[in-house]
Design a protein around this motif. Structure first.
Motif, PDB file in Angstrom:
ATOM      1  N   ALA A 184       8.636   8.617   9.433  1.00 19.30           N
ATOM      2  CA  ALA A 184       8.689   7.090   9.384  1.00 19.30           C
ATOM      3  C   ALA A 184       8.308   6.379  10.702  1.00 19.30           C
ATOM      4  N   ARG A 185       8.648   7.049  11.916  1.00 14.10           N
ATOM      5  CA  ARG A 185       8.515   6.369  12.991  1.00 14.10           C
ATOM      6  C   ARG A 185       6.949   6.184  13.616  1.00 14.10           C
ATOM      7  N   VAL A 213       0.273   8.419   7.774  1.00 18.19           N
ATOM      8  CA  VAL A 213       1.799   8.526   8.137  1.00 18.19           C
ATOM      9  C   VAL A 213       1.538  10.020   8.822  1.00 18.19           C
ATOM     10  N   ALA A 214       2.284  10.136   9.943  1.00 18.34           N
ATOM     11  CA  ALA A 214       2.144  11.392  10.611  1.00 18.34           C
ATOM     12  C   ALA A 214       3.262  12.310  10.013  1.00 18.34           C
ATOM     13  N   PRO A 215       3.107  13.518  10.268  1.00 13.82           N
ATOM     14  CA  PRO A 215       4.283  14.440   9.951  1.00 13.82           C
ATOM     15  C   PRO A 215       5.304  14.552  11.005  1.00 13.82           C
ATOM     16  N   ASN A 216       6.510  15.030  10.447  1.00 13.22           N
ATOM     17  CA  ASN A 216       7.646  15.059  11.228  1.00 13.22           C
ATOM     18  C   ASN A 216       7.501  16.241  12.231  1.00 13.22           C
ATOM     19  N   GLY A 217       8.436  16.452  13.120  1.00  9.82           N
ATOM     20  CA  GLY A 217       8.172  17.690  14.084  1.00  9.82           C
ATOM     21  C   GLY A 217       8.261  19.082  13.318  1.00  9.82           C
ATOM     22  N   LEU A 218       9.172  19.270  12.541  1.00 11.89           N
ATOM     23  CA  LEU A 218       9.387  20.657  11.765  1.00 11.89           C
ATOM     24  C   LEU A 218       8.241  20.752  11.050  1.00 11.89           C
ATOM     25  N   THR A 219       7.548  19.820  10.421  1.00  8.68           N
ATOM     26  CA  THR A 219       6.573  20.135   9.544  1.00  8.68           C
ATOM     27  C   THR A 219       5.222  20.449  10.235  1.00  8.68           C
ATOM     28  N   SER A 242     -13.015   0.903  17.085  1.00  8.13           N
ATOM     29  CA  SER A 242     -11.751   1.188  16.046  1.00  8.13           C
ATOM     30  C   SER A 242     -10.348   0.404  16.625  1.00  8.13           C
ATOM     31  N   GLN A 243      -9.671   0.023  15.826  1.00  7.23           N
ATOM     32  CA  GLN A 243      -8.339  -0.471  16.398  1.00  7.23           C
ATOM     33  C   GLN A 243      -7.489   0.477  15.519  1.00  7.23           C
ATOM     34  N   VAL A 244      -6.111   0.938  16.245  1.00  4.59           N
ATOM     35  CA  VAL A 244      -5.093   1.505  15.622  1.00  4.59           C
ATOM     36  C   VAL A 244      -3.769   0.721  15.794  1.00  4.59           C
ATOM     37  N   PHE A 245      -3.229   0.639  14.666  1.00  2.00           N
ATOM     38  CA  PHE A 245      -1.839  -0.151  14.565  1.00  2.00           C
ATOM     39  C   PHE A 245      -0.933   0.728  14.284  1.00  2.00           C
ATOM     40  N   ARG A 246       0.518   0.615  14.825  1.00  3.58           N
ATOM     41  CA  ARG A 246       1.621   1.575  14.479  1.00  3.58           C
ATOM     42  C   ARG A 246       2.617   0.756  14.036  1.00  3.58           C
ATOM     43  N   LEU A 247       3.267   1.455  13.364  1.00  7.16           N
ATOM     44  CA  LEU A 247       4.489   0.634  12.945  1.00  7.16           C
ATOM     45  C   LEU A 247       5.636   1.783  12.876  1.00  7.16           C
ATOM     46  N   ASP A 248       6.804   1.474  13.440  1.00  7.62           N
ATOM     47  CA  ASP A 248       8.250   2.371  13.373  1.00  7.62           C
ATOM     48  C   ASP A 248       9.061   1.935  12.146  1.00  7.62           C
ATOM     49  N   ALA A 249       8.975   2.405  10.930  1.00  8.65           N
ATOM     50  CA  ALA A 249       9.753   2.021   9.759  1.00  8.65           C
ATOM     51  C   ALA A 249      11.207   2.100  10.089  1.00  8.65           C
ATOM     52  N   ARG A 250      11.709   2.931  11.109  1.00  7.42           N
ATOM     53  CA  ARG A 250      13.048   2.803  11.371  1.00  7.42           C
ATOM     54  C   ARG A 250      13.670   1.854  12.328  1.00  7.42           C
ATOM     55  N   GLU A 251      12.925   0.993  12.693  1.00  2.00           N
ATOM     56  CA  GLU A 251      13.580  -0.009  13.415  1.00  2.00           C
ATOM     57  C   GLU A 251      14.053  -1.139  12.494  1.00  2.00           C
ATOM     58  N   ALA A 287       0.868  -1.240  -0.003  1.00  2.00           N
ATOM     59  CA  ALA A 287      -0.060   0.139   0.022  1.00  2.00           C
ATOM     60  C   ALA A 287       0.952   1.368  -0.064  1.00  2.00           C
ATOM     61  N   LEU A 288       1.813   1.042   0.959  1.00  2.00           N
ATOM     62  CA  LEU A 288       2.564   2.369   0.771  1.00  2.00           C
ATOM     63  C   LEU A 288       3.601   2.629  -0.495  1.00  2.00           C
ATOM     64  N   GLY A 289       3.783   1.436  -1.076  1.00  2.00           N
ATOM     65  CA  GLY A 289       4.707   1.518  -2.565  1.00  2.00           C
ATOM     66  C   GLY A 289       3.636   2.263  -3.539  1.00  2.00           C
ATOM     67  N   GLU A 290       2.355   1.624  -3.309  1.00  2.07           N
ATOM     68  CA  GLU A 290       1.223   2.348  -4.153  1.00  2.07           C
ATOM     69  C   GLU A 290       1.223   3.897  -4.093  1.00  2.07           C
ATOM     70  N   ALA A 291       1.430   4.293  -2.812  1.00  5.79           N
ATOM     71  CA  ALA A 291       1.311   5.608  -2.810  1.00  5.79           C
ATOM     72  C   ALA A 291       2.592   6.609  -2.931  1.00  5.79           C
ATOM     73  N   GLY A 292       3.746   5.882  -3.094  1.00  7.04           N
ATOM     74  CA  GLY A 292       5.105   6.525  -3.523  1.00  7.04           C
ATOM     75  C   GLY A 292       5.909   6.575  -2.129  1.00  7.04           C
ATOM     76  N   GLY A 293       5.418   5.965  -1.205  1.00  6.73           N
ATOM     77  CA  GLY A 293       6.128   5.832   0.064  1.00  6.73           C
ATOM     78  C   GLY A 293       5.889   7.078   1.071  1.00  6.73           C
ATOM     79  N   VAL A 294       6.698   6.804   2.222  1.00  7.75           N
ATOM     80  CA  VAL A 294       6.554   8.103   3.122  1.00  7.75           C
ATOM     81  C   VAL A 294       7.413   9.180   2.407  1.00  7.75           C
TER      82      VAL A 294
END
Length: 372
Positions: free
Chosen positions: A300-301, A342-348, A313-322, A286-293
């Protein structure tokens, strides 16, 4: 004597506004634990980490779902005679009883069936399940199979005949039906006969599934309970689709592939809705279809999958840097109507919050600070 202009000074933020900005900056920083603060009165949903253990639990759940289909297994019961069935009855040695008799169409038949029954020789089972036969009177054959109905008729005729031999067969099967709906070429009623009707044959009788059908989301409704059949998964795990035997009153519905989309939003390169492939789509795909993060604004965390299960509702979380996160994402299977965020980073987050609070002031402040 000309005087030089006073030096340009950087604008000073009012103290209340500066305090507000600091608060906004703190609130917009990424939460390292992935738990978001819920509004007042709302219930926070703690994200479930996507790990190898979670993948094992999902695989076990899919196997349990396949085991639930055991309710459709087992040998099919013989065809039970019911209202509207047309019977052929022969009493050997008594041609006067075996003479063809035109059935009288019953009110429960459709106009087309009534027209057909009026021209086919045989004995029609009435709406109450009773059969009229000479010297035997009214016989309750509803719910009996051919052998049982023939034995009952022979017992009745034995009162006036010496050891009668009776052959009873169903000429037209009209009392038992299943219903097929959804993404098939010919949805509607399908009659059952004395041969077992399994799921694959029922779909073939309906003309087969359309290209828009989702073969992983076939529902069978029986007795008020709905069972999901995932044909690709069933075959992949060594199951036999012909072991799913249908019976009278079953409703088969084939879902559309349009209902099985996954939505990607947030800080991805191309937010979009992605269609599942034969009912399967992993988080990595799915992430690949959207061009990735997004490499500029995405964190990516904090990759989340929001899923609706019943009223919760269920919420699942992936830290892609691990380490190994991408391998885990490749095996985490999404469900229809999931939302990947995908959440925005702190600066954004800080920039967006600042822009909302003081639109246009940030570019002006930057220009002033650089002397432009």
């Amino acid at each position: 004597m000309p005087t030089s202009p006073p030096p340009r000074r950087a604008p000073r933020w009012p103290w209340p506004l500066a305090g507000l900005l600091c608060t906004a900056c703190t609130a917009s920083l990424p939460n390292m634990q992935g738990v978001q603060h819920a509004p007042a009165g709302a219930t926070a949903v703690a994200p479930i980490p996507i790990t190898q253990q979670l993948l094992a639990e999902q695989e076990a759940a899919r196997r349990r779902q396949l085991q639930d289909l055991s309710v459709f297994a087992g040998p099919a019961a013989p065809y039970a005679i019911g209202p509207g069935d047309l019977l052929s009855i022969t009493v050997w040695g008594h041609p006067e009883l075996a003479a063809a008799q035109l059935a009288t169409p019953g009110p429960q038949l459709s106009p087309g069936e009534q027209a057909a029954a009026s021209t086919v020789p045989g004995f029609l089972v009435g709406p109450d399940g009773r059969l009229q036969f000479p010297f035997a009177g009214a016989l309750q054959v509803g719910g009996l199979n051919e052998q049982q109905a023939g034995d009952l008729l022979a017992a009745k005729l034995a009162r006036v005949l010496n050891q009668p031999s009776v052959t009873l067969r169903v000429l037209a099967f009209r009392s038992q039906r299943i219903y097929i709906d959804g993404e098939v070429k010919a949805p509607g009623l399908q009659p059952l006969d004395n041969q077992p009707m399994h799921l694959v044959e029922a779909l073939n009788r309906a003309g087969g599934m359309l290209p828009s059908a989702d073969q992983s989301r076939i529902s069978i409704v029986r007795g008020g309970a709905s069972y999901r059949v995932d044909l690709p998964a069933l075959i992949r795990h060594g199951g036999d689709p012909t072991a799913i035997v249908l019976r009278h009153g079953d409703l088969v519905r084939v879902a559309s592939g349009e209902e099985g989309k996954v939505f990607l939003t947030g800080e991805v390169t191309t937010p979009k809705a992605v269609a599942m492939h034969s009912g399967r789509l992993t988080l990595n795909e799915a992430l690949g279809e959207a061009g990735g993060v997004s490499p500029v604004s995405g964190d990516a965390r904090q990759i989340y999958v929001v899923r609706r299960v019943g009223d919760e509702s269920q919420v699942f979380r992936l830290d892609a840097r691990e380490p190994g996160a991408l391998a885990i994402a490749e095996h985490f299977e999404l469900s229809a109507r999931d939302t990947v965020f995908v959440a925005p980073n702190g600066l954004t987050s800080w920039n967006r919050t600042l822009s909302l609070l003081i639109p246009g002031s940030l570019p002006a402040a930057v220009g002033t600070g650089t002397g432009r």
